[in-house]
Design an enzyme around this catalytic site. Structure first.
Site, PDB file in Angstrom:
ATOM      1  N   GLY A 195       0.849  -1.172   0.000  1.00  0.00           N
ATOM      2  CA  GLY A 195       0.000   0.000   0.000  1.00  0.00           C
ATOM      3  C   GLY A 195       0.887   1.225   0.000  1.00  0.00           C
TER       4      GLY A 195
ATOM      5  N   GLY B 182       2.980   3.453   1.388  1.00  0.00           N
ATOM      6  CA  GLY B 182       3.642   3.484   2.690  1.00  0.00           C
ATOM      7  C   GLY B 182       4.353   4.778   2.988  1.00  0.00           C
ATOM      8  N   ARG B 183       4.606   5.593   1.962  1.00  0.00           N
ATOM      9  CA  ARG B 183       5.237   6.903   2.209  1.00  0.00           C
ATOM     10  C   ARG B 183       4.727   7.944   1.209  1.00  0.00           C
ATOM     11  NH1 ARG B 183      11.523   6.513   0.117  1.00  0.00           N
ATOM     12  NH2 ARG B 183      11.214   5.104  -1.645  1.00  0.00           N
TER      13      ARG B 183
ATOM     14  N   LYS C 223       5.679  11.354  -2.520  1.00  0.00           N
ATOM     15  CA  LYS C 223       6.660  10.351  -2.107  1.00  0.00           C
ATOM     16  C   LYS C 223       7.482  10.975  -0.985  1.00  0.00           C
ATOM     17  CE  LYS C 223      10.183   7.268  -4.125  1.00  0.00           C
ATOM     18  NZ  LYS C 223      10.885   6.918  -5.399  1.00  0.00           N
TER      19      LYS C 223
ATOM     20  N   GLY D  67       8.331   6.405   6.306  1.00  0.00           N
ATOM     21  CA  GLY D  67       7.506   7.207   5.426  1.00  0.00           C
ATOM     22  C   GLY D  67       8.219   8.375   4.776  1.00  0.00           C
TER      23      GLY D  67
ATOM     24  N   ARG E 275       4.680  14.252  -7.527  1.00  0.00           N
ATOM     25  CA  ARG E 275       4.745  13.913  -8.954  1.00  0.00           C
ATOM     26  C   ARG E 275       3.379  14.093  -9.603  1.00  0.00           C
ATOM     27  NH1 ARG E 275       4.983   8.220  -6.990  1.00  0.00           N
ATOM     28  NH2 ARG E 275       7.245   8.228  -7.139  1.00  0.00           N
TER      29      ARG E 275
ATOM     30  N   ASP F   4       3.230  -3.693  -8.267  1.00  0.00           N
ATOM     31  CA  ASP F   4       2.783  -2.454  -7.627  1.00  0.00           C
ATOM     32  C   ASP F   4       3.497  -1.236  -8.193  1.00  0.00           C
ATOM     33  OD1 ASP F   4       4.990  -3.782  -6.140  1.00  0.00           O
ATOM     34  OD2 ASP F   4       4.997  -1.930  -4.989  1.00  0.00           O
TER      35      ASP F   4
ATOM     36  N   ASP G 264       7.810   6.021 -10.246  1.00  0.00           N
ATOM     37  CA  ASP G 264       8.440   5.521  -9.029  1.00  0.00           C
ATOM     38  C   ASP G 264       9.862   5.025  -9.292  1.00  0.00           C
ATOM     39  OD1 ASP G 264       8.691   5.104  -6.372  1.00  0.00           O
ATOM     40  OD2 ASP G 264       7.541   3.253  -6.307  1.00  0.00           O
TER      41      ASP G 264
END
Length: 479
Positions: free
Chosen positions: A90, A92-93, A114, A127, A180, A256, A266
């Site tokens: 999921g 997470g950060r 991010k 995070g 982003r 993911d 990412d």
């Protein structure tokens, strides 16, 4: 003026409900120092008029944008990580912060973060994002956009004044938060989560949401799941082909890390290949070479198969298999388009094009470590042999083994040859983004807080983007 009249919020993601995301709050950072703002990207969503103070308020403290998502939402998803299924994933950060319509196209775009703090999916992480990680992502997205790769765009980078401990760089290290701009952050793993819980009704809801907001041309499809998979296959095939033409290695092609709109995003341990090497890897932890440069098409196809597996809960298998079977031919066609585009050549539209692509890869391989990836496309842009023969690599191009390439490229016409008049092509060397240069850009930042090399590099990449002109003629796939 906080936003321009062109700003049009359209926060549709929250409509999916609590099974798809969790409301979260951003971290309260001790500092918010603006290091990068992408005004060209901001103009596409009506946010270029923000003052620096307003910018920091929205993208450093994450005060909600007018009429937009409040509070931010951390998306829920699962995923295969190096082909091992992980149900504990999921955001997470990061989180989905805002959605708005693109100026001129009406496409739905969104801002995601991010390094914005802990969420219910942080597991043991803090995070946060290192400043170096943020710098690397800004550089990656700028370079990939210049090279014609569908990609998210780095919108904002703000240093946050914390000391982070990381095992893969000297610690403590500086912290940052990145925002982003993407078309979508809905991942293959978003569907995997609901398949894992055997929830076909939620898979159908997500398909309906994706079709309505990202593939409206499929709204009348009799089989929405199969139609969506077919469209995603086409976009991901294009993405894989563009990576290969750019000599780019994403590094972590987990399910993911692939989204439903076919954008690259990412950027962790990415690399640009210095020369032709199908076994070149970006991540030090990719010990088996699963995501090596030459295996990227295979990796994205495997991920598409996992997405198709989720759709079997809501439709028959045969149309899904048919959609998957179109990946190979589509990828080959897209690779032809990508390589010819990078060389500035007009396609012939015959089998000669596919044969020429093999000749290009043969020339790159034959040049070995002496022929870096990017210079071949730079030196031979628009098929100008005379210019290539004046380059620092003229001796390589004169070698007998290079003759098949010379003969093959002579049979092509240039596409928009006026681009060669751009001052960029008077340089002896192309613009590249190899590992050593990124380290050289980072060194003065960490040692003297000197950002001049970083900003100079972005200016050179922008010059290259304008010179290549790979987004011309309506090719607006980028976020």
């Amino acid at each position: 003026m906080p936003v321009s009249p062109a700003y049009r919020p359209d926060p549709v993601f929250p409509q999916l409900g609590r099974e798809f995301a969790d409301p979260v709050n951003a971290a309260d950072f001790p500092q918010t120092i603006l290091r990068f703002r992408n005004d060209r990207a901001a103009a596409t969503v009506g946010l270029q008029t923000l003052t620096d103070e307003e910018w920091i308020a929205h993208f450093g403290r994450f005060e909600p944008l007018p009429g937009n998502i409040n509070p931010p939402l951390a998306q829920r998803y699962h995923g295969h990580q190096f082909r091992s299924y992980n149900p504990d994933l999921g955001d997470g950060r990061g989180f989905t912060f805002a959605q708005m319509r693109e100026v001129g196209t009406d496409r739905l775009l969104e801002l995601g973060t991010k390094g914005s703090g802990e969420t219910p999916w942080s597991r043991s992480g803090d995070g946060r994002l290192t400043l170096k990680g943020g710098v690397r992502e800004v550089l990656a997205t700028a370079m990939l956009e210049a090279l014609g790769v569908p990609t998210s765009r780095s919108f904002s980078l703000i240093e946050t004044g914390e000391e982070l401990v990381r095992g893969d760089e000297p610690s403590p290290t500086r912290s940052s938060v990145l925002t982003r701009l993407s078309h979508s952050h809905i991942r293959f793993g978003s569907f995997q989560r609901h398949a894992f819980f055997d929830a076909p009704e939620r898979i159908n809801a997500l398909i309906e949401h994706v079709v309505a907001n990202y593939y409206p041309e499929l709204s009348d499809a009799s089989d929405p799941a199969a139609a969506l998979l077919d469209a995603v296959v086409a976009r991901v095939a294009k993405l894989a082909a563009r990576w290969m033409a750019a000599g780019f290695v994403h590094g972590v092609l987990n399910t993911d890390n692939m989204n439903i709109t076919g954008e690259s995003f990412d950027y962790g341990p990415y690399r640009f290949a210095p020369y032709s090497n199908p076994n070149f890897t970006a991540a030090y932890f990719d010990q088996t070479g699963l995501y090596a440069f030459g295996r990227q098409p295979e990796a994205v196809f495997w991920n598409l198969q996992q997405l198709a597996g989720c759709f079997t809960l809501v439709t028959e298998s045969d149309p899904l298999i048919e959609a998957l079977n179109r990946f190979g031919p589509t990828y080959r066609d897209e690779l032809v388009t990508a390589i010819l585009g990078r060389l500035g050549l007009q396609p012939k539209g015959t089998e000669d094009d596919a044969a020429f692509i093999q000749t290009v890869f043969g020339a790159l391989a034959g040049g070995g470590e002496a022929l870096r990836w990017e210079p071949l496309f730079f030196d031979w842009f628009c098929g100008d042999a005379a210019r290539a023969d004046r380059s620092p690599r003229a001796e390589i191009y004169a070698h007998e083994g290079f003759q098949p390439f010379r003969e093959a490229i002579a049979g092509y016409q240039a596409e928009r040859p006026e681009r060669l008049q751009h001052p960029f092509f008077a340089n002896a060397e192309p613009e590249e983004l190899l590992y050593d240069e990124i380290e050289a850009i980072w060194a003065p930042i960490t040692e003297q807080d000197d950002w001049s090399a970083f900003h100079a590099k972005l200016e050179r990449i922008e010059t290259a983007r304008q010179a290549w002109g790979l987004w011309a003629q309506g090719e607006g796939e980028r976020a």
